[in-house]
Scaffold this motif. Sequence first.
Motif, PDB file in Angstrom:
ATOM      1  N   TYR A 133      47.602  38.733  38.100  1.00 50.44           N
ATOM      2  CA  TYR A 133      47.525  39.686  39.204  1.00 50.44           C
ATOM      3  C   TYR A 133      46.068  39.862  39.605  1.00 50.44           C
ATOM      4  O   TYR A 133      45.151  39.465  38.879  1.00 50.44           O
ATOM      5  CB  TYR A 133      48.140  41.042  38.825  1.00 50.44           C
ATOM      6  CG  TYR A 133      47.635  41.632  37.530  1.00 50.44           C
ATOM      7  CD1 TYR A 133      46.594  42.552  37.515  1.00 50.44           C
ATOM      8  CD2 TYR A 133      48.203  41.260  36.316  1.00 50.44           C
ATOM      9  CE1 TYR A 133      46.139  43.090  36.325  1.00 50.44           C
ATOM     10  CE2 TYR A 133      47.757  41.797  35.117  1.00 50.44           C
ATOM     11  CZ  TYR A 133      46.719  42.711  35.136  1.00 50.44           C
ATOM     12  OH  TYR A 133      46.258  43.238  33.939  1.00 50.44           O
ATOM     13  N   ASP A 134      45.858  40.450  40.767  1.00 49.66           N
ATOM     14  CA  ASP A 134      44.524  40.788  41.246  1.00 49.66           C
ATOM     15  C   ASP A 134      44.328  42.286  41.048  1.00 49.66           C
ATOM     16  O   ASP A 134      45.185  43.089  41.423  1.00 49.66           O
ATOM     17  CB  ASP A 134      44.363  40.430  42.722  1.00 49.66           C
ATOM     18  CG  ASP A 134      44.333  38.926  42.945  1.00 49.66           C
ATOM     19  OD1 ASP A 134      43.928  38.189  42.026  1.00 49.66           O
ATOM     20  OD2 ASP A 134      44.704  38.485  44.052  1.00 49.66           O
ATOM     21  N   LEU A 135      43.187  42.643  40.458  1.00 52.30           N
ATOM     22  CA  LEU A 135      42.909  44.019  40.080  1.00 52.30           C
ATOM     23  C   LEU A 135      41.603  44.472  40.714  1.00 52.30           C
ATOM     24  O   LEU A 135      40.609  43.734  40.703  1.00 52.30           O
ATOM     25  CB  LEU A 135      42.799  44.114  38.547  1.00 52.30           C
ATOM     26  CG  LEU A 135      42.540  45.478  37.937  1.00 52.30           C
ATOM     27  CD1 LEU A 135      43.752  46.390  38.132  1.00 52.30           C
ATOM     28  CD2 LEU A 135      42.221  45.329  36.453  1.00 52.30           C
ATOM     29  N   THR A 136      41.597  45.685  41.261  1.00 49.14           N
ATOM     30  CA  THR A 136      40.375  46.273  41.804  1.00 49.14           C
ATOM     31  C   THR A 136      39.653  47.006  40.686  1.00 49.14           C
ATOM     32  O   THR A 136      40.238  47.867  40.030  1.00 49.14           O
ATOM     33  CB  THR A 136      40.703  47.258  42.945  1.00 49.14           C
ATOM     34  OG1 THR A 136      41.453  46.580  43.959  1.00 49.14           O
ATOM     35  CG2 THR A 136      39.432  47.825  43.555  1.00 49.14           C
ATOM     36  N   ILE A 137      38.390  46.625  40.438  1.00 50.38           N
ATOM     37  CA  ILE A 137      37.580  47.279  39.416  1.00 50.38           C
ATOM     38  C   ILE A 137      36.240  47.672  40.027  1.00 50.38           C
ATOM     39  O   ILE A 137      35.850  47.169  41.081  1.00 50.38           O
ATOM     40  CB  ILE A 137      37.344  46.377  38.183  1.00 50.38           C
ATOM     41  CG1 ILE A 137      36.561  45.113  38.551  1.00 50.38           C
ATOM     42  CG2 ILE A 137      38.662  46.036  37.511  1.00 50.38           C
ATOM     43  CD1 ILE A 137      36.118  44.276  37.359  1.00 50.38           C
ATOM     44  N   GLU A 138      35.530  48.569  39.352  1.00 54.23           N
ATOM     45  CA  GLU A 138      34.204  48.957  39.796  1.00 54.23           C
ATOM     46  C   GLU A 138      33.166  48.265  38.919  1.00 54.23           C
ATOM     47  O   GLU A 138      33.255  48.311  37.688  1.00 54.23           O
ATOM     48  CB  GLU A 138      34.010  50.471  39.717  1.00 54.23           C
ATOM     49  CG  GLU A 138      32.695  50.923  40.321  1.00 54.23           C
ATOM     50  CD  GLU A 138      32.530  52.431  40.314  1.00 54.23           C
ATOM     51  OE1 GLU A 138      31.453  52.885  39.908  1.00 54.23           O
ATOM     52  OE2 GLU A 138      33.476  53.118  40.728  1.00 54.23           O
ATOM     53  N   TRP A 144      35.138  45.451  43.150  1.00 57.28           N
ATOM     54  CA  TRP A 144      35.424  44.024  43.077  1.00 57.28           C
ATOM     55  C   TRP A 144      36.923  43.857  42.939  1.00 57.28           C
ATOM     56  O   TRP A 144      37.592  44.677  42.312  1.00 57.28           O
ATOM     57  CB  TRP A 144      34.793  43.397  41.852  1.00 57.28           C
ATOM     58  CG  TRP A 144      33.335  43.130  41.870  1.00 57.28           C
ATOM     59  CD1 TRP A 144      32.385  43.656  42.701  1.00 57.28           C
ATOM     60  CD2 TRP A 144      32.649  42.250  40.974  1.00 57.28           C
ATOM     61  NE1 TRP A 144      31.150  43.169  42.377  1.00 57.28           N
ATOM     62  CE2 TRP A 144      31.280  42.297  41.316  1.00 57.28           C
ATOM     63  CE3 TRP A 144      33.047  41.448  39.919  1.00 57.28           C
ATOM     64  CZ2 TRP A 144      30.327  41.557  40.638  1.00 57.28           C
ATOM     65  CZ3 TRP A 144      32.089  40.711  39.249  1.00 57.28           C
ATOM     66  CH2 TRP A 144      30.744  40.767  39.614  1.00 57.28           C
ATOM     67  N   VAL A 145      37.433  42.784  43.472  1.00 56.34           N
ATOM     68  CA  VAL A 145      38.801  42.372  43.178  1.00 56.34           C
ATOM     69  C   VAL A 145      38.688  41.138  42.294  1.00 56.34           C
ATOM     70  O   VAL A 145      38.078  40.147  42.684  1.00 56.34           O
ATOM     71  CB  VAL A 145      39.604  42.061  44.459  1.00 56.34           C
ATOM     72  CG1 VAL A 145      40.989  41.532  44.105  1.00 56.34           C
ATOM     73  CG2 VAL A 145      39.724  43.322  45.322  1.00 56.34           C
ATOM     74  N   VAL A 146      39.229  41.258  41.075  1.00 55.39           N
ATOM     75  CA  VAL A 146      39.173  40.144  40.127  1.00 55.39           C
ATOM     76  C   VAL A 146      40.590  39.660  39.847  1.00 55.39           C
ATOM     77  O   VAL A 146      41.543  40.439  39.851  1.00 55.39           O
ATOM     78  CB  VAL A 146      38.477  40.532  38.801  1.00 55.39           C
ATOM     79  CG1 VAL A 146      37.009  40.844  39.030  1.00 55.39           C
ATOM     80  CG2 VAL A 146      39.178  41.692  38.114  1.00 55.39           C
ATOM     81  N   GLY A 147      40.708  38.385  39.606  1.00 59.08           N
ATOM     82  CA  GLY A 147      41.974  37.818  39.172  1.00 59.08           C
ATOM     83  C   GLY A 147      42.113  38.015  37.676  1.00 59.08           C
ATOM     84  O   GLY A 147      41.163  37.765  36.921  1.00 59.08           O
ATOM     85  N   VAL A 148      43.264  38.482  37.250  1.00 59.10           N
ATOM     86  CA  VAL A 148      43.519  38.710  35.826  1.00 59.10           C
ATOM     87  C   VAL A 148      44.611  37.753  35.370  1.00 59.10           C
ATOM     88  O   VAL A 148      45.650  37.629  36.025  1.00 59.10           O
ATOM     89  CB  VAL A 148      43.960  40.171  35.557  1.00 59.10           C
ATOM     90  CG1 VAL A 148      44.218  40.392  34.071  1.00 59.10           C
ATOM     91  CG2 VAL A 148      42.914  41.159  36.078  1.00 59.10           C
ATOM     92  N   ASN A 149      44.351  37.079  34.273  1.00 56.44           N
ATOM     93  CA  ASN A 149      45.339  36.216  33.630  1.00 56.44           C
ATOM     94  C   ASN A 149      45.569  36.788  32.240  1.00 56.44           C
ATOM     95  O   ASN A 149      44.751  36.598  31.339  1.00 56.44           O
ATOM     96  CB  ASN A 149      44.827  34.772  33.560  1.00 56.44           C
ATOM     97  CG  ASN A 149      45.875  33.819  33.037  1.00 56.44           C
ATOM     98  OD1 ASN A 149      47.053  34.137  32.963  1.00 56.44           O
ATOM     99  ND2 ASN A 149      45.444  32.631  32.660  1.00 56.44           N
ATOM    100  N   ASP A 150      46.657  37.538  32.086  1.00 53.45           N
ATOM    101  CA  ASP A 150      46.986  38.215  30.829  1.00 53.45           C
ATOM    102  C   ASP A 150      47.925  37.375  29.985  1.00 53.45           C
ATOM    103  O   ASP A 150      48.953  36.891  30.479  1.00 53.45           O
ATOM    104  CB  ASP A 150      47.704  39.548  31.108  1.00 53.45           C
ATOM    105  CG  ASP A 150      46.759  40.722  31.236  1.00 53.45           C
ATOM    106  OD1 ASP A 150      45.610  40.633  30.765  1.00 53.45           O
ATOM    107  OD2 ASP A 150      47.175  41.743  31.806  1.00 53.45           O
ATOM    108  N   TRP A 151      47.580  37.224  28.717  1.00 51.91           N
ATOM    109  CA  TRP A 151      48.455  36.607  27.720  1.00 51.91           C
ATOM    110  C   TRP A 151      48.760  37.657  26.677  1.00 51.91           C
ATOM    111  O   TRP A 151      47.845  38.222  26.066  1.00 51.91           O
ATOM    112  CB  TRP A 151      47.761  35.404  27.070  1.00 51.91           C
ATOM    113  CG  TRP A 151      47.794  34.201  27.935  1.00 51.91           C
ATOM    114  CD1 TRP A 151      46.856  33.807  28.850  1.00 51.91           C
ATOM    115  CD2 TRP A 151      48.839  33.229  27.992  1.00 51.91           C
ATOM    116  NE1 TRP A 151      47.256  32.651  29.468  1.00 51.91           N
ATOM    117  CE2 TRP A 151      48.462  32.265  28.954  1.00 51.91           C
ATOM    118  CE3 TRP A 151      50.048  33.070  27.319  1.00 51.91           C
ATOM    119  CZ2 TRP A 151      49.257  31.171  29.262  1.00 51.91           C
ATOM    120  CZ3 TRP A 151      50.831  31.969  27.627  1.00 51.91           C
ATOM    121  CH2 TRP A 151      50.437  31.037  28.583  1.00 51.91           C
ATOM    122  N   LEU A 152      50.046  37.951  26.482  1.00 48.11           N
ATOM    123  CA  LEU A 152      50.484  38.899  25.471  1.00 48.11           C
ATOM    124  C   LEU A 152      51.240  38.139  24.392  1.00 48.11           C
ATOM    125  O   LEU A 152      52.082  37.280  24.703  1.00 48.11           O
ATOM    126  CB  LEU A 152      51.406  39.968  26.081  1.00 48.11           C
ATOM    127  CG  LEU A 152      50.744  40.993  26.997  1.00 48.11           C
ATOM    128  CD1 LEU A 152      50.469  40.420  28.365  1.00 48.11           C
ATOM    129  CD2 LEU A 152      51.612  42.221  27.103  1.00 48.11           C
TER     130      LEU A 152
END
Length: 184
Positions: A133-138, A144-152
């Motif tokens: 997903y794309d996440l808005t962070i400060e 910034w909008v960063v792409g997140v690749n989560d592995w659980l």
Amino acid sequence: MIRRIMMQTVSRLRLFLGTIVLVAMTGCTQSLNDYQGQPDKLDVKNYFDGKLMAWGIVSDRSGTVKRRFTATIDASWQGNTGVLDEVFQFDDGEQQTRVWQLTVDGDEISGTAGDVVGEASGSVVAYAMNWQYDLTIEVDGEEWVVGVNDWLYQIDDDVIINIGTLRKFGLEVGQVVLFMQKQR
């Protein structure tokens, strides 16, 4: 003649190095297919139901830990629709809240949250779940909008480890490592 041979050698060297970089970039990518046939199965609706505690770190692209945090997660489901209410407490005193609206359809999962741009989507295979997903962070006062690749990865009935890679313009800018424990 010598110049032509040198130019050919440089061209071959560039091609060789480019191939190595390409193989390194694509060869190191894991896939959910890597977990096919494993005996354990992550049941997202069962694990993320009730109260959970989490502990984690945020590191920059060099691996230096920039922040540490704890989190509480209250999760509930109605059918295949769930809510994960996450409250993060960072070591610098900042508190953040993220409320996920999730939908599970077989092994597929999707979700939205206030700071998520668009929709997160992913899948579960055996004890592993991957979603992006794309996440808005400060960052330094800027959004910034960063792409997140989560592995659980589910370790047992009570513990999941989440490793998230953050990317901007295709380059890794950080990582989040999170340990979650179901409260009984």
